[in-house]
Design a protein around this motif. Structure first.
Motif, PDB file in Angstrom:
ATOM      1  N   GLN A   1     -22.888  15.088   0.238  1.00  0.00           N
ATOM      2  CA  GLN A   1     -21.471  15.682   0.321  1.00  0.00           C
ATOM      3  C   GLN A   1     -20.486  14.997   1.367  1.00  0.00           C
ATOM      4  OE1 GLN A   1     -20.329  18.208  -1.478  1.00  0.00           O
ATOM      5  NE2 GLN A   1     -22.057  17.969  -2.861  1.00  0.00           N
ATOM      6  N   PHE A   2     -20.511  13.772   1.353  1.00  0.00           N
ATOM      7  CA  PHE A   2     -20.019  12.820   2.757  1.00  0.00           C
ATOM      8  C   PHE A   2     -18.712  13.440   2.757  1.00  0.00           C
ATOM      9  CE2 PHE A   2     -17.552   9.204   3.883  1.00  0.00           C
ATOM     10  CZ  PHE A   2     -17.961   8.986   5.359  1.00  0.00           C
ATOM     11  N   THR A   3     -17.854  13.662   1.764  1.00  0.00           N
ATOM     12  CA  THR A   3     -16.282  13.761   2.002  1.00  0.00           C
ATOM     13  C   THR A   3     -16.040  14.946   2.430  1.00  0.00           C
ATOM     14  OG1 THR A   3     -16.319  14.434  -0.385  1.00  0.00           O
ATOM     15  CG2 THR A   3     -15.731  12.168  -0.040  1.00  0.00           C
ATOM     16  N   ASN A   4     -17.102  15.822   2.319  1.00  0.00           N
ATOM     17  CA  ASN A   4     -16.829  17.330   2.810  1.00  0.00           C
ATOM     18  C   ASN A   4     -17.505  17.506   4.290  1.00  0.00           C
ATOM     19  OD1 ASN A   4     -15.877  20.274   2.361  1.00  0.00           O
ATOM     20  ND2 ASN A   4     -18.093  20.940   2.540  1.00  0.00           N
ATOM     21  N   TYR A   5     -17.974  16.669   5.016  1.00  0.00           N
ATOM     22  CA  TYR A   5     -18.370  16.829   6.151  1.00  0.00           C
ATOM     23  C   TYR A   5     -17.906  15.686   6.835  1.00  0.00           C
ATOM     24  CZ  TYR A   5     -21.169  20.577   4.687  1.00  0.00           C
ATOM     25  OH  TYR A   5     -21.626  21.802   4.231  1.00  0.00           O
TER      26      TYR A   5
ATOM     27  N   THR B   1     -31.014  18.740   4.643  1.00  0.00           N
ATOM     28  CA  THR B   1     -29.568  19.174   5.149  1.00  0.00           C
ATOM     29  C   THR B   1     -28.889  17.940   5.592  1.00  0.00           C
ATOM     30  OG1 THR B   1     -30.410  21.461   5.633  1.00  0.00           O
ATOM     31  CG2 THR B   1     -28.322  20.571   6.620  1.00  0.00           C
ATOM     32  N   VAL B   2     -29.688  17.143   6.451  1.00  0.00           N
ATOM     33  CA  VAL B   2     -29.061  15.808   6.984  1.00  0.00           C
ATOM     34  C   VAL B   2     -28.600  14.863   5.750  1.00  0.00           C
ATOM     35  CG1 VAL B   2     -29.441  13.720   8.411  1.00  0.00           C
ATOM     36  CG2 VAL B   2     -30.320  15.843   9.095  1.00  0.00           C
ATOM     37  N   GLN B   3     -29.113  14.787   5.090  1.00  0.00           N
ATOM     38  CA  GLN B   3     -28.863  14.097   3.366  1.00  0.00           C
ATOM     39  C   GLN B   3     -27.808  14.561   3.073  1.00  0.00           C
ATOM     40  OE1 GLN B   3     -32.147  13.057   1.164  1.00  0.00           O
ATOM     41  NE2 GLN B   3     -30.657  12.134  -0.577  1.00  0.00           N
TER      42      GLN B   3
ATOM     43  N   ASP C   1     -19.069  25.699   1.684  1.00  0.00           N
ATOM     44  CA  ASP C   1     -20.145  25.064   1.106  1.00  0.00           C
ATOM     45  C   ASP C   1     -21.438  25.715   1.075  1.00  0.00           C
ATOM     46  OD1 ASP C   1     -21.385  22.738  -0.364  1.00  0.00           O
ATOM     47  OD2 ASP C   1     -21.901  21.755   1.462  1.00  0.00           O
ATOM     48  N   VAL C   2     -22.501  25.327   0.475  1.00  0.00           N
ATOM     49  CA  VAL C   2     -23.809  25.920   0.571  1.00  0.00           C
ATOM     50  C   VAL C   2     -24.887  24.780   0.800  1.00  0.00           C
ATOM     51  CG1 VAL C   2     -25.820  27.035  -0.594  1.00  0.00           C
ATOM     52  CG2 VAL C   2     -23.106  27.687  -1.281  1.00  0.00           C
ATOM     53  N   LEU C   3     -25.740  24.879   1.835  1.00  0.00           N
ATOM     54  CA  LEU C   3     -26.517  23.825   2.142  1.00  0.00           C
ATOM     55  C   LEU C   3     -27.805  24.134   1.229  1.00  0.00           C
ATOM     56  CD1 LEU C   3     -26.667  24.045   5.978  1.00  0.00           C
ATOM     57  CD2 LEU C   3     -25.396  22.440   4.567  1.00  0.00           C
ATOM     58  N   PRO C   4     -28.617  22.910   1.239  1.00  0.00           N
ATOM     59  CA  PRO C   4     -29.823  23.063   0.305  1.00  0.00           C
ATOM     60  C   PRO C   4     -30.602  24.201   0.511  1.00  0.00           C
ATOM     61  CG  PRO C   4     -29.379  20.806   1.082  1.00  0.00           C
ATOM     62  CD  PRO C   4     -28.395  21.704   1.815  1.00  0.00           C
TER      63      PRO C   4
ATOM     64  N   PHE D   1     -29.506   6.068  13.595  1.00  0.00           N
ATOM     65  CA  PHE D   1     -28.512   5.303  13.491  1.00  0.00           C
ATOM     66  C   PHE D   1     -27.688   5.874  12.590  1.00  0.00           C
ATOM     67  CE2 PHE D   1     -31.969   2.537  15.106  1.00  0.00           C
ATOM     68  CZ  PHE D   1     -31.205   1.511  16.033  1.00  0.00           C
ATOM     69  N   GLN D   2     -27.587   7.205  12.492  1.00  0.00           N
ATOM     70  CA  GLN D   2     -27.032   7.873  11.635  1.00  0.00           C
ATOM     71  C   GLN D   2     -27.629   7.595   9.944  1.00  0.00           C
ATOM     72  OE1 GLN D   2     -22.964   9.566  11.330  1.00  0.00           O
ATOM     73  NE2 GLN D   2     -22.494   8.389  13.282  1.00  0.00           N
ATOM     74  N   ALA D   3     -26.720   7.744   8.814  1.00  0.00           N
ATOM     75  CA  ALA D   3     -26.978   7.724   7.689  1.00  0.00           C
ATOM     76  C   ALA D   3     -26.026   7.884   6.802  1.00  0.00           C
ATOM     77  CB  ALA D   3     -28.259   8.532   7.135  1.00  0.00           C
ATOM     78  N   GLY D   4     -25.965   7.514   5.384  1.00  0.00           N
ATOM     79  CA  GLY D   4     -25.001   7.381   4.439  1.00  0.00           C
ATOM     80  C   GLY D   4     -23.903   6.357   4.755  1.00  0.00           C
ATOM     81  N   PRO D   5     -22.706   6.673   4.183  1.00  0.00           N
ATOM     82  CA  PRO D   5     -21.746   5.620   4.519  1.00  0.00           C
ATOM     83  C   PRO D   5     -21.220   5.435   6.164  1.00  0.00           C
ATOM     84  CG  PRO D   5     -21.002   7.509   2.832  1.00  0.00           C
ATOM     85  CD  PRO D   5     -22.406   7.699   3.350  1.00  0.00           C
TER      86      PRO D   5
END
Length: 504
Positions: free
Chosen positions: A100-104, A92-94, A379-382, A441-445
């Motif tokens: 789904q970075f742009t949606n959150y 879910t974190v991923q 949205d729907v989570l994994p 340290f967060q993740a993604g963009p």
């Protein structure tokens, strides 16, 4: 618009607030996992009674629930039908931080709640504004800047300020609040490297400056806004300039005046000397074409928050853990003794065991124990959980560091070795975890730009202190200190210690 909203909500508030504030008293007893359940939800007030009962153990309480919840995710129902999803599931974190970075995003709830304090700084904005600030700030974290930071800024602060203060205290046996000392140290450091400005806050005087007190107050009051049963409560207090909101306004005024002074002095320097335009982050922002004073002031405040509070929080718990685990302290001391007395950048980089120990400390005590995003669309989570537009999703970093499914049966042990393996040449190599299992340290963009800088600073500080001194907390800290958080974590009540000179 605000007045019309009050006309509708005030009658409701008068009916519900007596229930919220007088029917229950905070439960001061610690909960155990044996009696932890997903909190009950009631009409109108949601799970507020359960939230109120846990007092100042909010981080630990939510962590315990995450660990018993199916797929490490549960719904926390707030008053008037507001829903928050709390998760410790790496998938879910991923999903929210990358796939789904742009949606959150930092939604309206988050940005409005912190806008008085952080304005439109990098931690409280989205879209093009966020991209621009990140792009300009990224130049601060190249190898050249990191080397300068370690060998000039951190080393100078250690040699000229911190070490003399600690040495003096070994003679007087003065009790120091080490949490406060570390905050002062990191505050000086971030100001010098990011703004080219030395606030000279780390001094033998224990007196807090007006700015430091204002910054602490603004951080705490802004954070507490999130914990109120209804946002309209703080908005009403702000409207009438009363209570905590009056203090917040005063604190923010003090902070912005201080930050504005830094900006004005830098503008003056740039006007007088063109060669300064690329020497620090603040100069780059002012030379980027976006030099509006309010905008740049927001940036200054955000980077002070990032550089001062998170690193000092990590180090506070690290030194407490060293005291509790002398075996680890001995291993770090062995590593330090193999280096030269004045470590340079390359030597600090090779402090593998210390790096592992810091990573392990932040697994158990992350500087930012929870972080939230808001769903822009449905949205729907994994794991199949349906997310409605406007829902806040919080990933619980503190809980994830305590999950047996992620770290094994020995998760409660402070064990730097879990981050190390043999490199095949008789040496230990650091093996990082993926950032969705370990989102410290967060993740993604949005992954933290200053991650390497933070590690380099912390390793240099650890080497400078542990090589010369033994940090001995007051005896009452043998019982676990309370872990609290106001945007970043703290040890409740400070970290009182005595400094002993290390006998070689």
């Amino acid at each position: 618009m605000f007045e019309m909203l009050l006309l509708y909500l005030l009658p409701l508030l008068f009916l519900t607030l007596p229930i919220l504030f007088f029917l229950t008293k905070p439960n001061k007893k610690s909960s155990t996992k044996n009696n932890i359940t997903i909190p009950k939800s009631y009409p109108l007030i949601g799970s507020y009674l359960s939230i109120r009962n846990i007092g100042n153990r909010r981080i630990q309480w939510l962590s315990d629930i995450v660990q018993i919840a199916p797929s490490a995710t549960f719904n926390l129902n707030r008053p008037l039908g507001t829903r928050q999803i709390i998760t410790g599931n790496p998938s879910t974190v991923q999903h929210i931080l990358k796939n789904q970075f742009t949606n959150y995003q930092k939604g309206t709830i988050f940005t409005k709640t912190l806008s008085d304090f952080l304005g439109n700084g990098i931690f409280n904005t989205n879209g093009e504004n966020w991209k621009f600030q990140r792009q300009v700030a990224s130049h601060e974290f190249n190898t050249k800047s990191l080397r300068k930071f370690v060998e000039d800024v951190v080393d100078t602060e250690l040699t000229n300020r911190l070490i003399p203060i600690l040495s003096s205290s070994t003679q007087t046996k003065q009790i120091l609040d080490f949490q406060d000392i570390l905050q002062r140290f990191t505050f000086d450091n971030i100001c010098k490297i990011a703004f080219g400005f030395d606030p000279e806050y780390l001094t033998p005087s224990a007196k807090r400056t007006k700015f430091a007190q204002a910054f602490e107050d603004a951080t705490e009051i802004s954070s507490r806004r999130f914990r109120l049963p209804l946002p309209v409560i703080w908005k009403m207090k702000k409207r009438f300039n009363i209570g905590s909101e009056k203090r917040l306004r005063e604190a923010v005024t003090e902070i912005r005046e201080y930050a504005n002074k830094i900006v004005r002095e830098k503008k003056k320097e740039l006007k007088e000397n063109d060669s300064l335009h690329t020497q620090d982050m603040l100069s780059r922002f002012l030379s980027s074409g976006h030099s509006e004073e309010d905008f740049v002031t927001d940036i200054v405040i955000s980077f002070i928050l990032a550089g001062k509070d998170t690193t000092s929080a990590a180090l506070t718990w690290f030194f407490w853990l060293l005291w509790k685990n002398p075996r680890v302290e001995e291993e770090i001391l062995k590593e330090i003794n193999k280096k030269s007395e004045s470590l340079d950048y390359d030597e600090v980089k090779t402090m593998v065991y210390t790096h592992a120990a810091l990573s392990e400390s932040m697994r158990l005590y992350p500087p930012v124990p929870m972080d939230s995003k808001e769903a822009i669309n449905d949205d729907v989570l994994p794991d199949g959980i349906v997310v409605k537009k406007g829902t806040m999703i919080t990933y619980h970093v503190y809980a994830m560091g305590r999950m047996e499914s992620l770290w094994g049966e020995d998760w409660a042990e402070f064990k730097p070795e879990r981050w190390l393996e043999n490199d095949g040449y008789g040496k230990r190599a650091f093996v990082p975890r993926d950032p969705f299992t370990y989102p410290v340290f967060q993740a993604g963009p949005r992954i933290c730009l200053g991650k390497e800088m933070a590690f380099m600073q912390m390793k240099r500080i650890v080497a400078g202190i542990v090589g010369k001194f033994k940090v001995v907390p007051e005896p009452h800290l043998a019982e676990h200190p309370n872990f609290i958080s106001f945007l970043s974590s703290q040890m409740e009540g400070g970290f009182p210690v005595t400094i002993n000179k290390r006998i070689s």
